[in-house]
Design a protein around this motif. Structure first.
Motif, PDB file in Angstrom:
ATOM      1  N   ALA A 178      -0.005  11.842  -8.145  1.00 31.47           N
ATOM      2  CA  ALA A 178      -1.302  12.250  -8.695  1.00 31.47           C
ATOM      3  C   ALA A 178      -1.855  13.462  -7.951  1.00 31.47           C
ATOM      4  CB  ALA A 178      -2.291  11.090  -8.621  1.00 31.47           C
ATOM      5  N   LEU A 179      -1.681  13.506  -6.639  1.00 31.97           N
ATOM      6  CA  LEU A 179      -2.135  14.652  -5.860  1.00 31.97           C
ATOM      7  C   LEU A 179      -1.367  15.913  -6.240  1.00 31.97           C
ATOM      8  CD1 LEU A 179      -2.657  13.275  -2.232  1.00 31.97           C
ATOM      9  CD2 LEU A 179      -4.383  14.258  -3.741  1.00 31.97           C
ATOM     10  N   GLU A 180      -0.063  15.773  -6.405  1.00 38.59           N
ATOM     11  CA  GLU A 180       0.747  16.930  -6.775  1.00 38.59           C
ATOM     12  C   GLU A 180       0.404  17.416  -8.186  1.00 38.59           C
ATOM     13  OE1 GLU A 180       4.939  16.389  -5.997  1.00 38.59           O
ATOM     14  OE2 GLU A 180       4.562  17.084  -3.943  1.00 38.59           O
ATOM     15  N   LYS A 181       0.064  16.491  -9.061  1.00 33.36           N
ATOM     16  CA  LYS A 181      -0.330  16.878 -10.422  1.00 33.36           C
ATOM     17  C   LYS A 181      -1.649  17.645 -10.385  1.00 33.36           C
ATOM     18  CE  LYS A 181      -1.168  15.040 -15.062  1.00 33.36           C
ATOM     19  NZ  LYS A 181      -1.231  13.803 -15.910  1.00 33.36           N
ATOM     20  N   LEU A 208       0.942  18.313   4.074  1.00 37.47           N
ATOM     21  CA  LEU A 208       0.570  17.142   4.855  1.00 37.47           C
ATOM     22  C   LEU A 208       1.416  17.048   6.127  1.00 37.47           C
ATOM     23  CD1 LEU A 208       0.070  14.592   1.966  1.00 37.47           C
ATOM     24  CD2 LEU A 208      -1.701  15.380   3.541  1.00 37.47           C
ATOM     25  N   ALA A 209       2.697  17.400   6.006  1.00 36.96           N
ATOM     26  CA  ALA A 209       3.563  17.386   7.191  1.00 36.96           C
ATOM     27  C   ALA A 209       3.105  18.424   8.212  1.00 36.96           C
ATOM     28  CB  ALA A 209       5.015  17.640   6.783  1.00 36.96           C
ATOM     29  N   LEU A 261      -3.070  19.175  -7.572  1.00 41.45           N
ATOM     30  CA  LEU A 261      -3.118  20.308  -6.641  1.00 41.45           C
ATOM     31  C   LEU A 261      -1.902  21.214  -6.706  1.00 41.45           C
ATOM     32  CD1 LEU A 261      -4.453  18.344  -3.522  1.00 41.45           C
ATOM     33  CD2 LEU A 261      -5.781  19.641  -5.195  1.00 41.45           C
ATOM     34  N   GLY A 262      -0.853  20.760  -7.403  1.00 40.66           N
ATOM     35  CA  GLY A 262       0.368  21.545  -7.476  1.00 40.66           C
ATOM     36  C   GLY A 262       1.376  21.109  -6.427  1.00 40.66           C
ATOM     37  N   LYS A 263       2.587  21.643  -6.541  1.00 38.02           N
ATOM     38  CA  LYS A 263       3.643  21.312  -5.592  1.00 38.02           C
ATOM     39  C   LYS A 263       3.286  21.809  -4.192  1.00 38.02           C
ATOM     40  CE  LYS A 263       6.541  19.394  -8.496  1.00 38.02           C
ATOM     41  NZ  LYS A 263       6.909  17.971  -8.371  1.00 38.02           N
ATOM     42  N   GLY A 264       3.892  21.216  -3.218  1.00 39.89           N
ATOM     43  CA  GLY A 264       3.663  21.627  -1.838  1.00 39.89           C
ATOM     44  C   GLY A 264       2.743  20.717  -1.059  1.00 39.89           C
ATOM     45  N   VAL A 265       2.259  19.630  -1.697  1.00 41.51           N
ATOM     46  CA  VAL A 265       1.358  18.712  -1.007  1.00 41.51           C
ATOM     47  C   VAL A 265       2.065  18.038   0.173  1.00 41.51           C
ATOM     48  CG1 VAL A 265       0.072  16.554  -1.222  1.00 41.51           C
ATOM     49  CG2 VAL A 265      -0.127  18.292  -3.000  1.00 41.51           C
ATOM     50  N   VAL A 266       3.303  17.595  -0.045  1.00 40.57           N
ATOM     51  CA  VAL A 266       4.047  16.911   1.020  1.00 40.57           C
ATOM     52  C   VAL A 266       4.243  17.837   2.216  1.00 40.57           C
ATOM     53  CG1 VAL A 266       6.310  15.972   1.646  1.00 40.57           C
ATOM     54  CG2 VAL A 266       5.191  15.245  -0.468  1.00 40.57           C
ATOM     55  N   GLU A 267       4.650  19.081   1.943  1.00 44.30           N
ATOM     56  CA  GLU A 267       4.861  20.036   3.025  1.00 44.30           C
ATOM     57  C   GLU A 267       3.563  20.316   3.775  1.00 44.30           C
ATOM     58  OE1 GLU A 267       5.831  20.266  -0.044  1.00 44.30           O
ATOM     59  OE2 GLU A 267       7.901  20.965  -0.202  1.00 44.30           O
ATOM     60  N   THR A 314       0.818  -1.212   0.000  1.00 47.32           N
ATOM     61  CA  THR A 314       0.000   0.000   0.000  1.00 47.32           C
ATOM     62  C   THR A 314       0.853   1.264   0.000  1.00 47.32           C
ATOM     63  OG1 THR A 314      -1.705  -1.170   1.248  1.00 47.32           O
ATOM     64  CG2 THR A 314      -1.844   1.224   1.205  1.00 47.32           C
ATOM     65  N   ARG A 315       1.857   1.312   0.871  1.00 44.37           N
ATOM     66  CA  ARG A 315       2.690   2.517   0.955  1.00 44.37           C
ATOM     67  C   ARG A 315       3.440   2.750  -0.353  1.00 44.37           C
ATOM     68  NH1 ARG A 315       4.832   5.991   4.990  1.00 44.37           N
ATOM     69  NH2 ARG A 315       3.758   4.839   6.636  1.00 44.37           N
ATOM     70  N   SER A 316       3.860   1.682  -1.003  1.00 44.97           N
ATOM     71  CA  SER A 316       4.557   1.823  -2.284  1.00 44.97           C
ATOM     72  C   SER A 316       3.637   2.435  -3.343  1.00 44.97           C
ATOM     73  CB  SER A 316       5.071   0.462  -2.755  1.00 44.97           C
ATOM     74  OG  SER A 316       5.626   0.563  -4.045  1.00 44.97           O
ATOM     75  N   ARG A 317       2.391   1.961  -3.396  1.00 46.25           N
ATOM     76  CA  ARG A 317       1.440   2.529  -4.361  1.00 46.25           C
ATOM     77  C   ARG A 317       1.182   4.003  -4.061  1.00 46.25           C
ATOM     78  NH1 ARG A 317      -1.222  -2.254  -3.137  1.00 46.25           N
ATOM     79  NH2 ARG A 317      -2.911  -1.150  -2.048  1.00 46.25           N
ATOM     80  N   LEU A 318       1.090   4.324  -2.799  1.00 42.50           N
ATOM     81  CA  LEU A 318       0.863   5.708  -2.412  1.00 42.50           C
ATOM     82  C   LEU A 318       2.048   6.583  -2.827  1.00 42.50           C
ATOM     83  CD1 LEU A 318      -0.931   7.730  -0.929  1.00 42.50           C
ATOM     84  CD2 LEU A 318       0.192   7.061   1.202  1.00 42.50           C
ATOM     85  N   ARG A 319       3.254   6.060  -2.609  1.00 40.78           N
ATOM     86  CA  ARG A 319       4.470   6.827  -2.911  1.00 40.78           C
ATOM     87  C   ARG A 319       4.624   7.079  -4.408  1.00 40.78           C
ATOM     88  NH1 ARG A 319       9.717   4.581  -0.088  1.00 40.78           N
ATOM     89  NH2 ARG A 319       8.388   5.240   1.639  1.00 40.78           N
TER      90      ARG A 319
END
Length: 332
Positions: free
Chosen positions: A215-218, A228-229, A220-226, A204-209
């Protein structure tokens, strides 16, 4: 000329954690800090930074690698990782082989076996702390997994910078992205091993990664990881506050004999009441890791929607029932 910026960043992160460990250490000797190292970029960068910083501080530095036995040649690879840690100047260095069970799925079973091995290694060597190489990207994945499970605000809080018995586990890289850590390995010419499980879509984590986050970054744009953190930290602050409220409220909702009074529980805000219920069933023997939101919701209905329903069976052979205006929880 100073070190590469990525190298400087990881060393600073580790230095801050080591200072915390030293300040918390009360024994006379220098504390031992172990790094959990799989041989991947994150943990090799961490091992390198620990070895470098420990030479300048009153701290001893060692390492542990865990062989899960899930791939051909894993024992050889574990020996190689131990050799790399020794070459960095870490001591003691240990390779530990574990047997991975099946409970909770392959990822959860491997994680449980790994942490059990690390706990045992810390006890054997008398380590004050174990450093883990989780990055900001790992944190973002953890938040999304918690959101998908619908497990509440505690799941959204992700991984803590400090966790475990006696604050054993420290995660220096939670504010650093995976790319920075990998750049540090390249700059230092550190040999790293990329675990094929990390790109296996069966996990699951591999598919998410490799699929979900891109797909989320595509979209919503960059900055999704930041983002979420940041969500993880805000959620952790809120969850900690609610946990403290629940701990204080638990005494007030019990009668003189220590039984939980349903009328008083009903008067609590739902988020606090559910935490009180969760604490109560864990205290009676329900394993925390096996308690899910649906268990607590069903238990909560004994307070908020009781229509004469019978006992509720919970993990760990714990039973809860409403009786005489009291919530009776006991292990069967």
């Amino acid at each position: 000329m100073g070190p590469h910026p990525a190298v400087a960043a990881i060393r600073l992160a580790v230095r801050r954690v080591l200072h915390d460990v030293i300040n918390e250490h009360t024994a006379g000797d220098a504390p031992l800090v172990l790094v959990a190292c799989s041989g991947g970029a994150d943990s090799m960068a961490l091992a390198s930074a620990l070895a470098f910083e420990a030479r300048k501080l009153p701290v001893r530095a060692g390492g542990v690698t865990v062989d899960h036995g899930l791939q051909d040649g894993s024992d050889t690879r574990a020996a190689e990782v131990a050799g790399r840690m020794t070459a960095l100047g870490l001591a003691p260095v240990e390779s530990v082989t574990v047997t991975v069970g099946r409970e909770g799925g392959p990822e959860a079973a491997a994680r449980d076996a790994r942490y059990a091995a690390l706990d045992a290694a810390a006890e054997r060597h008398g380590a004050a702390a174990i450093l883990l190489g989780h990055t900001r990207d790992d944190q973002a994945e953890t938040v999304l997994l918690g959101l998908a499970r619908g497990s509440g605000i505690r799941s959204l809080s992700g991984m803590a910078a400090v966790s475990g018995t006696s604050r054993r586990y420290r995660r220096p890289f939670l504010q650093l992205d995976r790319q920075t850590v990998r750049k540090a390995c390249i700059a230092q010419e550190l040999a790293v091993w990329d675990d094929p499980h990390n790109s296996d879509p069966a996990y699951t984590r591999s598919r998410l990664r490799h699929e979900g986050l891109p797909a989320l970054e595509k979209a919503l744009g960059k900055g999704v990881v930041e983002a979420l953190a940041r969500t993880a930290q805000l959620s952790r602050d809120d969850a900690d506050a609610l946990d403290t409220w629940a701990a204080d409220a638990e005494t007030a909702v019990r009668d003189e004999a220590g039984a939980l009074e349903c009328s008083k529980l009903f008067g609590l805000p739902p988020a606090v009441r559910r935490r009180v219920l969760r604490r109560a069933v864990i205290a009676e023997g329900a394993p925390a890791g096996s308690l899910f939101a649906r268990h607590i919701e069903e238990l909560d209905r004994l307070i908020t929607g009781w229509r004469g329903q019978g006992a509720i069976n919970l993990p760990g052979r714990v039973e809860a029932r409403r009786q005489g205006g009291r919530l009776v929880i006991r292990q069967g």
